[in-house]
Design a protein around this motif. Structure first.
Motif, PDB file in Angstrom:
ATOM      1  N   UNK A 400       4.245 -16.947   4.128  1.00  0.00           N
ATOM      2  CA  UNK A 400       3.123 -17.356   3.290  1.00  0.00           C
ATOM      3  C   UNK A 400       2.778 -16.347   2.206  1.00  0.00           C
ATOM      4  N   UNK A 401       3.444 -15.191   2.207  1.00  0.00           N
ATOM      5  CA  UNK A 401       3.205 -14.235   1.141  1.00  0.00           C
ATOM      6  C   UNK A 401       3.155 -12.802   1.636  1.00  0.00           C
ATOM      7  N   UNK A 402       2.800 -11.917   0.694  1.00  0.00           N
ATOM      8  CA  UNK A 402       2.734 -10.488   0.972  1.00  0.00           C
ATOM      9  C   UNK A 402       1.283 -10.034   1.098  1.00  0.00           C
ATOM     10  N   UNK A 403       1.073  -9.073   1.988  1.00  0.00           N
ATOM     11  CA  UNK A 403      -0.232  -8.432   2.089  1.00  0.00           C
ATOM     12  C   UNK A 403      -0.354  -7.388   0.981  1.00  0.00           C
ATOM     13  N   UNK A 404      -1.567  -6.901   0.702  1.00  0.00           N
ATOM     14  CA  UNK A 404      -1.692  -5.755  -0.218  1.00  0.00           C
ATOM     15  C   UNK A 404      -0.902  -4.563   0.336  1.00  0.00           C
ATOM     16  N   UNK A 405      -0.413  -3.703  -0.561  1.00  0.00           N
ATOM     17  CA  UNK A 405       0.346  -2.522  -0.123  1.00  0.00           C
ATOM     18  C   UNK A 405      -0.568  -1.577   0.641  1.00  0.00           C
ATOM     19  N   UNK A 406       0.009  -0.864   1.604  1.00  0.00           N
ATOM     20  CA  UNK A 406      -0.746   0.125   2.370  1.00  0.00           C
ATOM     21  C   UNK A 406      -1.139   1.292   1.488  1.00  0.00           C
ATOM     22  N   UNK A 407      -2.049   2.127   1.975  1.00  0.00           N
ATOM     23  CA  UNK A 407      -2.308   3.391   1.297  1.00  0.00           C
ATOM     24  C   UNK A 407      -1.031   4.220   1.343  1.00  0.00           C
ATOM     25  N   UNK A 408      -0.820   5.081   0.342  1.00  0.00           N
ATOM     26  CA  UNK A 408       0.423   5.865   0.262  1.00  0.00           C
ATOM     27  C   UNK A 408       0.332   7.133   1.101  1.00  0.00           C
ATOM     28  N   UNK A 409       1.487   7.622   1.551  1.00  0.00           N
ATOM     29  CA  UNK A 409       1.603   8.919   2.226  1.00  0.00           C
ATOM     30  C   UNK A 409       2.752   9.684   1.578  1.00  0.00           C
ATOM     31  N   UNK A 410       2.696  11.004   1.681  1.00  0.00           N
ATOM     32  CA  UNK A 410       3.742  11.847   1.084  1.00  0.00           C
ATOM     33  C   UNK A 410       4.424  12.679   2.160  1.00  0.00           C
ATOM     34  N   UNK A 411       5.701  13.024   1.921  1.00  0.00           N
ATOM     35  CA  UNK A 411       6.469  13.857   2.856  1.00  0.00           C
ATOM     36  C   UNK A 411       7.548  14.596   2.091  1.00  0.00           C
TER      37      UNK A 411
END
Length: 747
Positions: A400-411
């Motif tokens: 049915x579609x895509x959710x909003x993108x998650x918050x970003x993380x860095x590594x």
């Protein structure tokens, strides 16, 4: 009929032919040398006293009169006129097929019988009672209790239709049927029908006529009040027209229908089918819209609606189509990135409704692009370059579609540094645990903790990122050996030097609830069991002095049989186990003392012969205290030698308190004592009453003989004294209160 029996000549003699002194006998009168009425000779009919007066017994009661039984709802009320000397009454009852039985024992001249079955005919009698005496029965009285009529009907509803009116109402408590009344509005109402359920269809109604209805609940006991009336006017329905402007709006898990009513439409039928299915009635609605939530997301449905009025239905509207849909998954949360050597491990919380996850990656501060799609809530980025800082986001997706993108993380992945051996490892033994601590080695990112027992094999116990670890998976008293290594990524240092520790258990809890009950040269101690205790040390000392160990026990009680009467002792208890002693309990005080003798026995010998086949101790109890003493708490013992093995039988020839109110039992003394291998124990029933302060029990004439009528030698009996021909205090007859010796000396 009135008359008299023939003369009956009776004679009584003692078994030893010794003399009677008749002048003290209740029924004796030397002046009666010719027949005369004599109330001191009693007559009984069927066990009930009907003439005369027993010695020491209340005046006989007379028969109550004028017994009346009045039937009521679930009850029968009785009333009567008291007979002379009636102190109380016995009420008897029987049903038509039953047996007469005692029902109650009132003291008033009325009685309410509520233990009845409605509609059952009962017969009642009453007798007068005075002490142990009961009069003959009164004349009988008969009554049949009734039930109660049902409650008034409420909630009456009338639904008018085409030449029909449907009636319904709330069930009335205890109703077995309902009478439906009908009449023209403003006119007289008459019985239309009697029914057993809380509804009725009046199919005899005429369209255009306004009817008034009432309902009366009924049962075997009568009719309730009529319900409030209700009006209804049956009528032929108007022809419904086809609804217009039908529309269908697809939604998440649903389809919403709406339309414009046709003329005369009272309600609507909603029809549905799938593309390959058959049209079927989906719902009936009185509104101008309908929400269909019984759908399968992604399936196309075809809908039509018709207008309805009564039994009439219009043609169908033109059809409309709609396809309900599901919902996109929730936004991913909890995204975590753990950098390693040329790798970044990503993980996140599963998103409700997601079937897969798109992993986006870019250089920190740059544009992110699709890196991979994962079916599970984790991903290992094995294409990461050491020294580069990456930014990641995850998007949950489904059909049915895509959710909003998650918050970003860095590594930032990097080659690991070589961890050094931790130092200063220490192990601290505790209660049910061992606490380890150490100093980190250079480049140590985490630690591996190893353990073994003295005879065991070393094994990995735990992984820790802290500089300490608490081992609670231990057995108290067992010695453990520990090592720690430093870890960085896949690299592990050598082990530290070993340390040893033995965890311990805990001493038991402090004893609480210590209670001391003082008796005669004894103190009974008890307390609440202490958690973890395997034993208890009991300490004792004189009040105000030092306490010393008295004894050690395994249970939560102790009997101090070394206590001295008149001394006040202090006691404490200490719970103990292999790990140590608990704190001392709070102390308690107790002062043992001999029981107060507030009752004594007086004795005279009824038979003073040295050898006799019947021993006759005549006893009297005297209350020397200031309060009354219930005789049921008292037992008396007369000690003697049986002079053989034959059993003995006891009789009470006369007692002021009534012979039926006491018992006598001959018991064996084992081992035998000087002057006694048996004793007669006299005990008293609750009906014997009490001895008032300063009063006596009155004379108790006891007698016992052997079953083979062989002689006793009284001169070797501990309690016998031939010189006691008049009542005197006698300590060789012992008295007990609640089982404790309070008078006399046992042989």
């Amino acid at each position: 009929a009135a008359g008299a029996s023939t003369e009956i000549q009776s004679r009584i003699t003692r078994v030893d032919w010794s003399n009677h002194t008749e002048t003290g006998d209740w029924s004796y009168d030397a002046t009666k040398t010719a027949y005369a009425d004599w109330a001191n000779v009693t007559v009984y009919k069927a066990g009930a006293l009907v003439w005369g007066k027993e010695p020491g017994v209340a005046t006989p009661p007379a028969v109550p009169t004028k017994l009346v039984a009045t039937a009521g709802v679930h009850k029968v009320s009785l009333a009567w006129v008291a007979g002379e000397n009636d102190a109380s009454y016995n009420v008897y009852r029987k049903s038509a097929d039953g047996v007469r039985a005692l029902l109650g024992k009132p003291t008033a001249t009325t009685y309410l019988d509520e233990s009845v079955v409605d509609g059952t005919k009962y017969t009642y009698w009453v007798s007068g009672v005075n002490g142990a005496l009961e009069s003959a029965l009164s004349d009988s009285a008969v009554a049949t209790p009734v039930g109660e009529v049902p409650a008034k009907v409420t909630g009456l509803v009338a639904m008018a239709g085409d030449a029909v009116v449907d009636l319904s109402w709330k069930v009335s408590a205890s109703a077995t049927s309902y009478k439906v009344l009908r009449g023209l509005q403003g006119g007289t109402m008459s019985l239309l029908k009697t029914v057993s359920t809380a509804s009725y269809k009046d199919a005899a109604a005429i369209n255009g006529t306004t009817y008034a209805y009432k309902v009366v609940a009924s049962n075997a006991w009568g009719d309730a009040l009529a319900s409030d009336s209700i009006l209804a006017t049956p009528a032929a329905p108007l022809v419904p027209a086809v609804p217009t402007a039908l529309s269908a709006l697809s939604g998440v898990h649903k389809v919403t229908l709406s339309w414009t009513p046709g003329e005369n439409d009272a309600s609507y039928n909603v029809y549905r089918r799938s593309i390959d299915g058959t049209r079927a009635l989906l719902a009936k609605s009185t509104a101008r819209s309908y929400v269909d939530e019984s759908v399968v997301d992604g399936t196309t449905y075809i809908y039509r609606v018709s207008g309805v009025n009564g039994a009439l239905e219009s043609a169908l509207t033109d059809s409309v189509e709609a396809t309900p849909r599901g919902e996109a998954p929730a936004k991913v949360t909890g995204l975590v990135a753990v950098a390693g050597d040329a790798v970044v491990d990503l993980s996140w919380k599963a998103s409700v409704g997601a079937t897969s996850y798109n992993v986006l990656r870019g250089v920190a501060g740059g544009t992110l692009s699709l890196l991979a799609t994962s079916k599970i809530a984790s991903y290992k980025d094995a294409s990461a370059v050491n020294g580069t800082t990456y930014e990641y986001k995850v998007v949950a997706t489904n059909v049915w579609g895509d959710a909003p993108a998650s918050d970003s993380v860095r590594a930032t992945p990097a080659a690991p540094l070589v961890p050094a051996v931790p130092t200063a490892l220490a192990a601290l033994s505790g209660v049910h645990k061992v606490t380890l601590s150490w100093t980190p080695g250079e480049n140590d990112a985490s630690y591996n903790v190893y353990r073994k027992t003295i005879d065991g094999t070393r094994a990995l116990l735990a992984r820790s990122t802290a500089r300490s670890y608490v081992d609670e998976s231990v057995v108290d008293g067992t010695t453990y050996i520990y090592w720690v290594s430093g870890v960085n990524g896949a690299l592990e240092s050598a082990l530290t030097d070993s340390v040893e520790a033995a965890p311990r258990g805990e001493a038991p809890a402090q004893v609480t609830g210590l209670v001391a009950v003082a008796g005669n040269a004894v103190v009974e101690l008890s307390w609440k069991a202490s958690a973890g205790a395997t034993g208890y040390h009991v300490w004792r000392g004189v009040q105000g002095g030092a306490l010393s160990l008295l004894g050690t026990v395994a249970t939560a009680s102790y009997k101090d049989a070394t206590a001295v009467n008149g001394t006040t002792y202090a006691y404490k208890v200490v719970a103990s186990n292999v790990w140590g002693n608990a704190p001392e309990s709070d102390s308690v005080l107790a002062s043992p003392k001999a029981p107060v003798a507030n009752i004594k026995a007086q004795y005279r010998a009824g038979s003073i012969q040295a050898s006799t086949n019947g021993i006759q101790p005549i006893l009297k109890l005297v209350n020397t205290g200031s309060t009354s003493i219930p005789l049921s708490e008292i037992t008396v013992r007369y000690w003697f030698t049986n002079d053989g093995n034959a059993s003995a039988n006891y009789w009470c020839d006369w007692a002021q308190i009534g012979t039926a109110n006491l018992t006598g039992t001959v018991k064996t003394v084992s081992p035998a004592r000087t002057g006694a291998d048996r004793y007669l124990e006299v005990a008293f029933k609750a009906s014997a009453g009490s001895i008032a302060a300063g009063g006596t029990s009155g004379e108790i004439q006891s007698r016992f003989s052997k079953s083979d009528w062989s002689n006793f030698t009284q001169t070797n009996d501990a309690s016998f004294d031939a010189t006691k021909t008049a009542f005197a205090d006698w300590s060789k007859v012992t008295v007990y209160r609640a089982g404790t010796l309070v008078w006399g000396v046992e042989p």
